[in-house]
Design a protein around this motif. Structure first.
Motif, PDB file in Angstrom:
ATOM      1  N   THR A   1      -6.710  -6.786 -13.494  1.00 59.67           N
ATOM      2  CA  THR A   1      -5.325  -6.353 -13.692  1.00 59.67           C
ATOM      3  C   THR A   1      -4.777  -5.706 -12.429  1.00 59.67           C
ATOM      4  O   THR A   1      -3.609  -5.916 -12.052  1.00 59.67           O
ATOM      5  CB  THR A   1      -5.252  -5.364 -14.868  1.00 59.67           C
ATOM      6  N   PHE A   2      -5.623  -4.903 -11.754  1.00 57.69           N
ATOM      7  CA  PHE A   2      -5.177  -4.241 -10.526  1.00 57.69           C
ATOM      8  C   PHE A   2      -4.858  -5.270  -9.442  1.00 57.69           C
ATOM      9  O   PHE A   2      -3.854  -5.152  -8.729  1.00 57.69           O
ATOM     10  CB  PHE A   2      -6.260  -3.284 -10.031  1.00 57.69           C
ATOM     11  N   LEU A   3      -5.690  -6.301  -9.306  1.00 59.04           N
ATOM     12  CA  LEU A   3      -5.439  -7.336  -8.303  1.00 59.04           C
ATOM     13  C   LEU A   3      -4.130  -8.069  -8.596  1.00 59.04           C
ATOM     14  O   LEU A   3      -3.360  -8.388  -7.683  1.00 59.04           O
ATOM     15  CB  LEU A   3      -6.610  -8.322  -8.267  1.00 59.04           C
ATOM     16  N   VAL A   4      -3.879  -8.324  -9.885  1.00 57.68           N
ATOM     17  CA  VAL A   4      -2.620  -8.983 -10.257  1.00 57.68           C
ATOM     18  C   VAL A   4      -1.433  -8.084  -9.915  1.00 57.68           C
ATOM     19  O   VAL A   4      -0.378  -8.551  -9.456  1.00 57.68           O
ATOM     20  CB  VAL A   4      -2.619  -9.332 -11.758  1.00 57.68           C
ATOM     21  N   SER A   5      -1.592  -6.762 -10.103  1.00 52.42           N
ATOM     22  CA  SER A   5      -0.487  -5.826  -9.850  1.00 52.42           C
ATOM     23  C   SER A   5      -0.058  -5.820  -8.384  1.00 52.42           C
ATOM     24  O   SER A   5       1.061  -5.413  -8.067  1.00 52.42           O
ATOM     25  CB  SER A   5      -0.891  -4.408 -10.272  1.00 52.42           C
ATOM     26  N   LEU A   6      -0.958  -6.254  -7.505  1.00 52.04           N
ATOM     27  CA  LEU A   6      -0.638  -6.230  -6.077  1.00 52.04           C
ATOM     28  C   LEU A   6       0.262  -7.390  -5.660  1.00 52.04           C
ATOM     29  O   LEU A   6       0.837  -7.364  -4.549  1.00 52.04           O
ATOM     30  CB  LEU A   6      -1.932  -6.276  -5.256  1.00 52.04           C
ATOM     31  N   VAL A   7       0.403  -8.402  -6.521  1.00 51.11           N
ATOM     32  CA  VAL A   7       1.181  -9.584  -6.136  1.00 51.11           C
ATOM     33  C   VAL A   7       2.394  -9.828  -7.038  1.00 51.11           C
ATOM     34  O   VAL A   7       3.136 -10.792  -6.812  1.00 51.11           O
ATOM     35  CB  VAL A   7       0.276 -10.846  -6.144  1.00 51.11           C
ATOM     36  N   VAL A   8       2.583  -8.983  -8.044  1.00 49.51           N
ATOM     37  CA  VAL A   8       3.732  -9.160  -8.936  1.00 49.51           C
ATOM     38  C   VAL A   8       4.923  -8.380  -8.393  1.00 49.51           C
ATOM     39  O   VAL A   8       4.780  -7.528  -7.516  1.00 49.51           O
ATOM     40  CB  VAL A   8       3.391  -8.692 -10.371  1.00 49.51           C
TER      41      VAL A   8
END
Length: 619
Positions: free
Chosen positions: A16-23
């Motif tokens: 989830t944290f990795l996704v938050s970096l690109v949204v």
């Protein structure tokens, strides 16, 4: 890593944290906050639960590091920095998982040992049939069949047949040992290509293998003095950090002219920087790694503190017989006069000794395995030796006192050999001494190297023996031991240890017999030989499974490296704390970099400790 609920949640949080970096920014905060919750819920639970439990037990507020991390993450969320909060929790929880992995890696030695424990055995019935029974059902005296390549199920003695036994499971030595009738065999070891019968000598719960499992388990649950000190220091340090938080918050606006927003941010940064995560991980993983490495090499510690203490030793006192020496005599010198033919005399000597049950006789027979047999009738008189008549000649074998005074031609040789601590046997034919045999309980091959190592590292070796002064001095001199206590009665060994402790403290004692038990218990570190008595093993703090003193030197090396690693970890951990607190006060770092540097230092400390898992014993 086992995918239980905690690790699954952590991995979901990391994703989830990795996704938050690109949204887009609108969704970034929500995803980072979710990542914080997923990855950190078990951190929060451990922090709150352990704090409550420990507070109730100690009857005073006893917080832990996890509580600081919870507060730091909540503070970061409160000031609108969810990305920093998620990063903090992810790295802290990752370091926590790595520490658990390090501990489990060490504790897996127990699991591996237990998996190696045999379950079944092939036992002979009264009628001679072979039946398969559980190891727990075996009794002392049972006769077992050990097949080719089979695991030996229990401790015992070979009755018939021979085997090449791989004893790596208990001694760490990979080279198989050739064993035959009368030789001991141990549970958990492996037979080679020859079947043999054995008799059970110990119950399943009392085997060397079972003792190893118990000792390693006990050692891994007993922290070192440094680890205990850190555990006691942790709640005090956390209380100090919590007490400093309002002071740090107020110091920003009042002392440095910061805005309240900046002061809040720097207070959270201080909370991250001051958390002693690396400090808490400085000793335990390294200690467990050291204990595991030594267990694999046949050195068992009953507690981590004994491993740490080994490096501090000023002296080690050694029992002589069975510890420094083989524990049985062997022939060192054989000399005959020119008036006899050795090839004619030896068959008579060996034939006479074969009919004696004296330990010296057994040593002489063993020294001449290829001498052909000779029929003789032997007369034995207690204290007088052996006599026999062969081909019209009268032969006598006995100690020099039997021939007093010793003939002048032999006096110098007898005196010289006696001075070397050897036992001298004279051989006479028709009343004339024609030869001698000298015997000695010789030092073990590993003893000299171990003594040299200890002396090179500032540890004074001392020998304690009940033998006469000449014998003790001779053995001591051959090993390089300058301090020898001879003529020591079994009841006096503990008092000798007490006298030595006045000059050499801390002190270790190495022994193998019941008479060594009081001295082993009196010393700061008691070290028992694995083939010694159960009493000695029970009271000792360390057990050398294979009776190899070279392993004691290896244990000292591991102890020295453990001490060095723990010191490195402590200095590094506190240096990082001081550095980060200073950088935070000077506003030269942000929370994200503080998290990376701080938790990165924890990872490095754990990995540094795990280096002990890869230490190798010198061959």
């Amino acid at each position: 890593m086992k995918l239980n609920r905690e690790t699954t949640a952590y991995l979901l949080g990391a994703g989830t944290f990795l996704v938050s970096l690109v949204v887009p920014p609108a969704a970034q905060a929500a995803l980072a906050t979710l990542a914080t919750g997923l990855a950190g819920y078990h951190v929060a639970w451990e922090g709150l639960h352990d704090t409550v439990v420990q507070t109730q037990a100690a009857h005073r507020f006893t917080p832990n590091i996890h509580l600081l991390m919870i507060l730091a993450a909540l503070g970061a969320l409160a000031i609108g920095s969810p990305t920093e909060a998620a990063l903090l929790i992810l790295i802290f929880a990752g370091a926590h998982f790595l520490e658990e992995y390090a501990e489990n890696k060490s504790r897996s030695a127990i699991t591996a040992l237990m998996a190696m424990a045999p379950n079944n055995a092939r036992r002979y019935t009264a009628g001679g049939r072979v039946e398969v029974v559980a190891v727990d059902d075996l009794a002392v005296g049972d006769r077992l069949l050990i097949q080719n390549g089979a695991q030996i199920p229990i401790d015992g003695t070979i009755l018939t047949g021979t085997g090449a036994i791989n004893e790596a499971a208990i001694s760490g030595e990979a080279i198989p040992r050739e064993k035959g009738p009368g030789d001991p065999v141990f549970a958990g070891t492996l037979n080679g290509n020859h079947p043999f019968d054995m008799t059970v000598t110990k119950a399943a719960s009392d085997t060397v293998f079972a003792q190893i499992i118990r000792l390693v388990a006990a050692a891994q649950n007993t922290p070192t003095q440094t680890a205990s000190m850190i555990q006691r220091f942790e709640p005090r340090y956390v209380r100090l950090v919590l007490a400093a938080l309002p002071l740090v918050l107020l110091a920003g606006p009042l002392g440095f002219g910061w805005s309240w927003a900046t002061s809040w941010y720097r207070t959270i940064g201080f909370l991250v920087a001051a958390s002693p995560c690396a400090l808490a991980a400085s000793a335990v993983p390294a200690t467990l790694a050291g204990i595991t490495t030594l267990a694999k090499n046949g050195v068992l510690f009953k507690g981590g503190r004994y491993l740490a203490n080994l490096k501090q030793l000023k002296a080690i006192a050694f029992d002589k017989t069975g510890t420094l020496t083989a524990g049985h005599p062997s022939v060192t010198d054989v000399r005959f006069s020119a008036a006899v033919v050795e090839a004619e005399l030896l068959p008579v000597i060996v034939a006479m000794e074969r009919q004696s049950n004296h330990p010296l006789a057994a040593a002489i027979v063993a020294h001449f395995p290829t001498v052909p047999p000779c029929d003789v009738t032997v007369h034995s008189q207690l204290g007088q030796g052996l006599s026999a008549t062969v081909a019209g000649h009268q032969f006598i074998i006995g100690k020099p006192a039997r021939f007093a005074p010793v003939p002048a031609a032999w006096q110098a040789q007898v005196a010289a050999l006696t001075h070397q601590g050897k036992t001298v046997i004279l051989i006479a034919r028709d009343g004339v001494v024609v030869g001698l045999i000298a015997l000695l309980d010789a030092p073990k091959p590993s003893a000299k190297g171990a003594i040299d190592y200890l002396k090179a590292h500032g540890v004074t070796p001392v020998m304690i023996t009940g033998d006469a002064q000449p014998t003790g001095a001779a053995v001591g001199a051959s090993l390089g031991i300058d301090t020898v206590y001879a003529n020591v009665m079994p009841t006096q060994k503990a008092s000798v240890i007490s006298r030595l402790q006045a000059h050499f403290a801390p002190l270790a004692m190495v022994g193998d017999g019941v008479n060594d038990a009081p001295a082993l218990a009196s010393a700061e570190v008691g070290i028992a030989m694995g083939a010694g008595t159960d009493v000695a093993i029970d009271v000792a703090d360390v057990v050398l499974v294979d009776n190899d003193l070279a392993r004691l030197a290896f244990a000292h090396r591991v102890s020295r490296k453990l001490d060095r690693i723990v010191r490195e970890n402590l200095v590094f951990a506190m240096s990082v704390v001081v550095l980060l607190v200073g950088l935070n006060a000077l506003q030269l770092t942000n929370i994200a970099w503080g998290v990376v540097l701080h938790e990165g230092s924890t990872l490095l400390v754990i990995l540094n400790g795990l280096r002990l898992l890869h230490m190798r014993r010198e061959s």
